[in-house]
Design a protein around this motif. Structure first.
Motif, PDB file in Angstrom:
ATOM      1  N   TRP A  84       0.830  -1.201   0.000  1.00  0.00           N
ATOM      2  CA  TRP A  84       0.000   0.000   0.000  1.00  0.00           C
ATOM      3  C   TRP A  84       0.870   1.258   0.000  1.00  0.00           C
ATOM      4  O   TRP A  84       0.679   2.157  -0.820  1.00  0.00           O
ATOM      5  N   LEU A  85       1.797   1.321   0.906  1.00  0.00           N
ATOM      6  CA  LEU A  85       2.592   2.535   1.063  1.00  0.00           C
ATOM      7  C   LEU A  85       3.510   2.788  -0.127  1.00  0.00           C
ATOM      8  O   LEU A  85       3.755   3.934  -0.498  1.00  0.00           O
ATOM      9  N   ASN A  86       4.029   1.735  -0.708  1.00  0.00           N
ATOM     10  CA  ASN A  86       5.026   1.919  -1.763  1.00  0.00           C
ATOM     11  C   ASN A  86       4.454   1.873  -3.174  1.00  0.00           C
ATOM     12  O   ASN A  86       5.154   2.208  -4.124  1.00  0.00           O
ATOM     13  N   ARG A 141      12.779   9.672   6.818  1.00  0.00           N
ATOM     14  CA  ARG A 141      12.830  11.087   7.182  1.00  0.00           C
ATOM     15  C   ARG A 141      13.002  11.952   5.938  1.00  0.00           C
ATOM     16  O   ARG A 141      12.364  12.990   5.779  1.00  0.00           O
ATOM     17  N   ILE A 142      13.882  11.512   5.077  1.00  0.00           N
ATOM     18  CA  ILE A 142      14.102  12.233   3.824  1.00  0.00           C
ATOM     19  C   ILE A 142      12.824  12.255   2.996  1.00  0.00           C
ATOM     20  O   ILE A 142      12.470  13.270   2.392  1.00  0.00           O
ATOM     21  N   ALA A 143      12.121  11.147   3.019  1.00  0.00           N
ATOM     22  CA  ALA A 143      10.900  11.048   2.211  1.00  0.00           C
ATOM     23  C   ALA A 143       9.828  12.035   2.655  1.00  0.00           C
ATOM     24  O   ALA A 143       8.964  12.420   1.866  1.00  0.00           O
ATOM     25  N   ARG A 175       6.796  10.700  -2.800  1.00  0.00           N
ATOM     26  CA  ARG A 175       7.885   9.730  -2.971  1.00  0.00           C
ATOM     27  C   ARG A 175       7.989   8.870  -1.720  1.00  0.00           C
ATOM     28  O   ARG A 175       7.854   9.364  -0.615  1.00  0.00           O
ATOM     29  N   THR A 176       8.292   7.630  -1.910  1.00  0.00           N
ATOM     30  CA  THR A 176       8.409   6.720  -0.777  1.00  0.00           C
ATOM     31  C   THR A 176       9.869   6.550  -0.389  1.00  0.00           C
ATOM     32  O   THR A 176      10.774   6.775  -1.195  1.00  0.00           O
ATOM     33  N   ASP A 177      10.033   6.150   0.849  1.00  0.00           N
ATOM     34  CA  ASP A 177      11.407   5.924   1.312  1.00  0.00           C
ATOM     35  C   ASP A 177      12.089   4.857   0.468  1.00  0.00           C
ATOM     36  O   ASP A 177      13.277   4.949   0.157  1.00  0.00           O
ATOM     37  N   ASN A 229      16.160   3.408  -3.343  1.00  0.00           N
ATOM     38  CA  ASN A 229      16.571   2.786  -4.600  1.00  0.00           C
ATOM     39  C   ASN A 229      17.244   3.794  -5.529  1.00  0.00           C
ATOM     40  O   ASN A 229      18.238   3.484  -6.187  1.00  0.00           O
ATOM     41  N   TYR A 230      16.676   4.987  -5.570  1.00  0.00           N
ATOM     42  CA  TYR A 230      17.255   6.027  -6.410  1.00  0.00           C
ATOM     43  C   TYR A 230      18.689   6.322  -5.978  1.00  0.00           C
ATOM     44  O   TYR A 230      19.601   6.399  -6.800  1.00  0.00           O
ATOM     45  N   TRP A 231      18.836   6.485  -4.692  1.00  0.00           N
ATOM     46  CA  TRP A 231      20.169   6.822  -4.176  1.00  0.00           C
ATOM     47  C   TRP A 231      21.177   5.734  -4.527  1.00  0.00           C
ATOM     48  O   TRP A 231      22.264   5.996  -5.006  1.00  0.00           O
TER      49      TRP A 231
END
Length: 293
Positions: free
Chosen positions: A61-63, A95-97, A103-105, A110-112
DNA sequence: AAACAGAGCAACCGCATGATG
DNA sequence: GCATCATGCGGTTGCTCTGTT
């Protein structure tokens, strides 16, 4: 990791499904949440008829299924924010998200890993090293800034308010985050050594940032609830914001002079590697020339 | 066209933390 | 204070897709 994806395992009397979600499962989950709301994931898993763990349902759900999830490439603003916040906080993805609405954590994480570490690999620099951070800050940040325009936020996030939703990060926060890049300086001698190991020059490392009035940084704190003061010292994470003064060899100096100074490798790797990826060579050269006056 | 390699990303796991009894 | 359960987080895995040879 124990167990392969796609297999199933017993949970009590029930055979639990694992692996990729099917359309039917997604539909079931979405409808269940539409009627009963989020939360109580284990109960949801039991009552919805999904043969999944509560954990798995929550993650799906969240992602993936949540309506406000943003898809597609990260904007320059988002890319820069990820870099800056990762520099500040490390791998605190959730926290960044909070500062990247939609955008999800998991997505940021994954991007990072893929984008940033790919660049680091090409540059033959450790992605966690100061060298890499400086390279990104001085070469990439200005380009992102050129592409960036920040509308006013509809609401100000607070670090302790995880559920706060915003459309964009606070303008002041972003401006302050980006500020050190505008103070980049190129000197005639690199302070970097070979193989990614760096030697910084403590006498000048924060000179440009120190020119900023501390009050402006404190103002950011009040708005965002997070600490961006460049005057803090201590952990490497905090020090990541003391990089207002970027050192790379001047482009006009001869290769011989670099070789003599023993600091060509990082620079050359950078120049030879970046063209086909994060940075374009032409734009990078343009940016460097601009900075050098 | 087929084989291979690498990148991207969804999904899993273990662990930490908070809530509840 | 302790045990149990639910939830959340960060690290990791492995499948799929895409590009290259």
């Amino acid at each position: 990791m124990s167990g392969k994806r796609g297999s199933s395992k017993k949970h009590g009397d029930m055979e639990l499904r694992r692996g990729p979600w099917t359309l039917a499962e997604d539909t079931l989950l979405v409808h269940y949440i539409a009627f009963h709301g989020e939360g109580r994931w284990n109960l949801l898993a039991r009552c919805s008829g999904l043969k999944r763990t509560g954990k798995s349902c929550r993650l799906r759900w969240l992602n993936y299924l949540k309506p406000d999830i943003k898809r597609g490439n990260f904007s320059p603003e988002e890319q820069h924010l990820i870099f800056e916040l990762q520099s500040k906080w490390g791998n605190r993805w959730s926290r960044i998200a909070q500062y990247l609405p939609g955008r999800t954590d998991n997505e940021i994480k994954n991007y990072w890993r893929t984008q940033m570490q790919k660049q680091a690999r090409q540059l033959k620099i450790d992605a966690n090293s100061t060298v890499f951070r400086d390279a990104v800050r001085c070469c990439w940040t200005p380009r992102l800034l050129e592409q960036t325009s920040f509308p006013q936020p509809t609401q100000t996030p607070h670090a302790d308010t995880a559920a706060t939703a915003i459309d964009h990060p606070p303008r002041d926060l972003v401006q302050e985050l980006f500020r050190p890049s505008t103070h980049c300086r190129f000197e005639s001698r690199s302070s970097y050594e070979l193989s990614g190991a760096e030697v910084r020059n403590p006498s000048t490392s924060s000179a440009q940032v120190s020119d900023l009035p501390e009050s402006s940084w404190k103002r950011v704190d009040e708005l965002s609830g997070i600490e961006f003061s460049p005057f803090h010292s201590g952990s490497s994470v905090d020090n990541a914001h003391n990089l207002g003064d970027c050192r790379l060899p001047p482009m006009t100096a001869s290769a011989d002079s670099y070789a003599a100074s023993g600091c060509t490798t990082t620079y050359n790797n950078c120049m030879n590697s970046v063209g086909d990826s994060l940075w374009s060579m032409d734009e990078l050269y343009g940016t460097l020339k601009t900075w050098m006056g």
